[in-house]
Design a protein around this motif. Structure first.
Motif, PDB file in Angstrom:
ATOM      1  N   TYR A  83      33.070  91.530 100.809  1.00 40.12           N
ATOM      2  CA  TYR A  83      32.760  90.097 100.829  1.00 40.12           C
ATOM      3  C   TYR A  83      33.925  89.299 101.417  1.00 40.12           C
ATOM      4  O   TYR A  83      33.727  88.431 102.276  1.00 40.12           O
ATOM      5  N   LYS A  87      33.758  87.065 104.859  1.00 37.54           N
ATOM      6  CA  LYS A  87      33.944  85.605 104.837  1.00 37.54           C
ATOM      7  C   LYS A  87      34.720  85.108 106.039  1.00 37.54           C
ATOM      8  O   LYS A  87      34.582  83.957 106.429  1.00 37.54           O
ATOM      9  N   PHE A  94      25.746  83.315 103.926  1.00 34.74           N
ATOM     10  CA  PHE A  94      25.713  83.996 102.642  1.00 34.74           C
ATOM     11  C   PHE A  94      24.757  83.287 101.696  1.00 34.74           C
ATOM     12  O   PHE A  94      24.737  82.060 101.636  1.00 34.74           O
ATOM     13  N   GLU A  97      28.090  84.221  96.538  1.00 32.63           N
ATOM     14  CA  GLU A  97      29.138  85.227  96.460  1.00 32.63           C
ATOM     15  C   GLU A  97      28.630  86.366  95.589  1.00 32.63           C
ATOM     16  O   GLU A  97      27.551  86.271  95.003  1.00 32.63           O
ATOM     17  N   PRO A  98      29.365  87.479  95.512  1.00 28.72           N
ATOM     18  CA  PRO A  98      28.883  88.614  94.723  1.00 28.72           C
ATOM     19  C   PRO A  98      28.575  88.227  93.276  1.00 28.72           C
ATOM     20  O   PRO A  98      29.300  87.433  92.661  1.00 28.72           O
TER      21      PRO A  98
END
Length: 128
Positions: A83, A87, A94, A97-98
């Motif tokens: 990730y 970025k 995206f 985020e995770p």
């Protein structure tokens, strides 16, 4: 039987090569005049990148809703590491985020109109 390759269609073959080699650890095997490329990962999986001009279509390819390709990682830290690499890439979108998704941990992103998933292998502790 194993799935040994997939062919994706993109607008910009060079940007796709850059994404898959720098952020997703693929190796470039063949680049045919920036119109078609073949990459491979360390699991002997081949990714064929086909430029849209070879499809004889003017517009960006459309993938069906929810169609995506996914890359399993060994743990949450590996997901975060990818990730962070991604970025820094321009032109990626995206979803978030995770985070926890379904029964695993990961995230989705778009390269052009192709959705990709990076997540922890939800079956890693299962005997296969």
């Amino acid at each position: 039987m194993n799935l040994n390759h997939i062919n994706i269609v993109v607008q910009d073959v060079n940007k796709a090569i850059n994404l898959f080699t720098k952020a997703l650890s693929f190796s470039l095997i063949v680049n045919r005049n920036n119109k078609m490329a073949v990459l491979e990962n360390d699991h002997n999986f081949a990714l064929v990148i086909w430029g849209q001009e070879l499809n004889h279509k003017e517009n960006t390819p459309e993938y069906p809703e929810n169609f995506h390709i996914g890359f399993y990682q060994k743990d949450e830290q590996a997901v975060w590491d990818i990730y962070e690499k991604l970025k820094t890439e321009a032109d990626l979108q995206f979803e978030s985020e995770p985070k926890k998704i379904r029964n695993t941990f990961g995230f989705y992103f778009f390269f052009e109109k192709l959705m990709m998933e990076i997540s922890v292998d939800p079956f890693k502790d299962t005997i296969r």
